[in-house]
Design a protein around this motif. Structure first.
Motif, PDB file in Angstrom:
ATOM      1  N   ILE A  23      38.366 -72.186  42.494  1.00 18.42           N
ATOM      2  CA  ILE A  23      37.452 -71.236  41.853  1.00 18.42           C
ATOM      3  C   ILE A  23      37.118 -71.650  40.422  1.00 18.42           C
ATOM      4  O   ILE A  23      35.973 -71.483  39.974  1.00 18.42           O
ATOM      5  N   ALA A  26      34.510 -74.325  40.596  1.00 19.41           N
ATOM      6  CA  ALA A  26      33.252 -73.736  41.066  1.00 19.41           C
ATOM      7  C   ALA A  26      32.562 -72.964  39.943  1.00 19.41           C
ATOM      8  O   ALA A  26      31.349 -73.104  39.733  1.00 19.41           O
ATOM      9  N   GLU A  27      33.323 -72.153  39.217  1.00 15.33           N
ATOM     10  CA  GLU A  27      32.733 -71.371  38.126  1.00 15.33           C
ATOM     11  C   GLU A  27      32.212 -72.269  37.016  1.00 15.33           C
ATOM     12  O   GLU A  27      31.136 -72.028  36.466  1.00 15.33           O
ATOM     13  N   ALA A  30      29.003 -73.897  38.280  1.00 14.44           N
ATOM     14  CA  ALA A  30      27.937 -72.897  38.365  1.00 14.44           C
ATOM     15  C   ALA A  30      27.381 -72.559  36.983  1.00 14.44           C
ATOM     16  O   ALA A  30      26.158 -72.484  36.795  1.00 14.44           O
ATOM     17  N   ILE A  44      29.270 -67.779  44.476  1.00  7.55           N
ATOM     18  CA  ILE A  44      30.531 -68.470  44.711  1.00  7.55           C
ATOM     19  C   ILE A  44      31.280 -67.728  45.809  1.00  7.55           C
ATOM     20  O   ILE A  44      31.599 -66.546  45.655  1.00  7.55           O
ATOM     21  N   VAL A  64      36.000 -73.789  47.945  1.00 10.73           N
ATOM     22  CA  VAL A  64      35.120 -72.733  47.464  1.00 10.73           C
ATOM     23  C   VAL A  64      33.699 -73.229  47.679  1.00 10.73           C
ATOM     24  O   VAL A  64      33.391 -74.392  47.405  1.00 10.73           O
ATOM     25  N   LEU A  66      29.686 -73.079  46.857  1.00 17.54           N
ATOM     26  CA  LEU A  66      28.639 -72.679  45.920  1.00 17.54           C
ATOM     27  C   LEU A  66      27.326 -72.635  46.688  1.00 17.54           C
ATOM     28  O   LEU A  66      26.961 -73.608  47.366  1.00 17.54           O
TER      29      LEU A  66
END
Length: 113
Positions: A23, A26-27, A30, A44, A64, A66
């Motif tokens: 995560i 991914a964050e 993003a 996500i 994860v 996206l």
């Protein structure tokens, strides 16, 4: 609500998919995509399981997902960002055209990219 491929907007919008190992990654990815206007929005989706073949072995990993809303002309720049920022040796970046959406949503995408 009527769906359309807005006639006022001359861009080809896309939904792109990319997986990340966790995560936090991914964050981070993003936020960079949105900040650099390579994506209008990134959803996500945590805790997916990916089963794939890698170097002759069947692998199963938690990842994860996206879900990236972007425009076709930004895909190369999005790939460049992932090339430098993504931790995987081979990262996933695949996309599909957005064939229909609400006119308001398409206008929002256009304004944000």
């Amino acid at each position: 609500m009527a769906l359309s491929a807005s006639k006022n907007i001359k861009r080809n919008f896309q939904v792109a998919l990319c997986t990340a190992p966790d995560i936090d990654t991914a964050e981070s990815l993003a936020e960079k995509m949105v900040k650099q206007k390579l994506a209008a929005c990134v959803n996500i989706v945590p805790a997916i399981t990916s089963v794939y073949q890698w170097q002759g072995d069947i692998e199963k990993d938690s990842e994860v997902l996206l879900i990236i809303k972007t425009a076709e002309e930004l895909m190369a720049d999005l790939g460049d960002l992932l090339e430098t920022e993504h931790p995987y040796e081979v990262f996933e970046l695949i996309s599909c055209d957005i064939e229909q959406a609400s006119a308001a949503y398409l206008q929002w995408l256009n304004d944000e990219l």
